[in-house]
Scaffold this active site. Structure first.
Site, PDB file in Angstrom:
ATOM      1  N   CYS A   1       0.832  -1.215   0.000  1.00 43.36           N
ATOM      2  CA  CYS A   1       0.000   0.000   0.000  1.00 43.36           C
ATOM      3  C   CYS A   1       0.866   1.266   0.000  1.00 43.36           C
ATOM      4  O   CYS A   1       1.590   1.525   0.963  1.00 43.36           O
ATOM      5  CB  CYS A   1      -0.907  -0.045   1.223  1.00 43.36           C
ATOM      6  SG  CYS A   1      -1.742   1.494   1.620  1.00 43.36           S
TER       7      CYS A   1
ATOM      8  N   CYS B   1       0.122   3.706   2.859  1.00 39.25           N
ATOM      9  CA  CYS B   1       0.617   3.131   4.120  1.00 39.25           C
ATOM     10  C   CYS B   1       2.111   3.400   4.273  1.00 39.25           C
ATOM     11  O   CYS B   1       2.585   3.741   5.362  1.00 39.25           O
ATOM     12  CB  CYS B   1       0.371   1.623   4.163  1.00 39.25           C
ATOM     13  SG  CYS B   1      -1.367   1.153   4.041  1.00 39.25           S
TER      14      CYS B   1
END
Length: 114
Positions: free
Chosen positions: A32, A35
């Site tokens: 991600c 993230c």
């Protein structure tokens, strides 16, 4: 410091060890992009706010936790206090109660766009 949580037993132990401290859990994934960008900020907060406990759950390695906590997108941040999930609704409800009773002298929370 950010604690990595791999399963429900580790999460329960972490929440129990936190006692009365606020716990912030980041649900994320290695693939991600957002993230990866937020992690340095999350880690810096864990160093700055020592009275708060921080943890990370990789949703790909802890699918049971992701399902239990209804994670639909990453990153997702959830807050816990005394092993119970803290929701925005519960904070607003408390603020309204305190406001009506006259015991609210300062704002309970502040939201900012930048």
């Amino acid at each position: 410091m950010v604690q990595n949580i791999r399963d429900m037993d580790e999460l329960k132990a972490f929440l129990k060890a936190a006692g009365n401290k606020l716990v912030v859990i980041e649900f994320s994934a290695k693939w991600c992009g957002p993230c990866k960008r937020i992690y340095p900020v999350f880690h810096a907060m864990s160093v700055q706010y020592r009275s708060v406990m921080f943890a990370n759950v990789d949703v790909d390695n802890a699918r049971e936790l992701a399902q239990t906590y209804h994670i639909k997108a990453v990153p997702t941040f959830q807050l816990f206090k005394q092993t119970k999930k803290v929701t925005l609704f519960s904070r607003i409800k408390r603020a309204i109660c305190c406001y009506r009773s006259g015991s609210l002298s300062e704002p309970m929370m502040e939201m900012s766009s930048g």
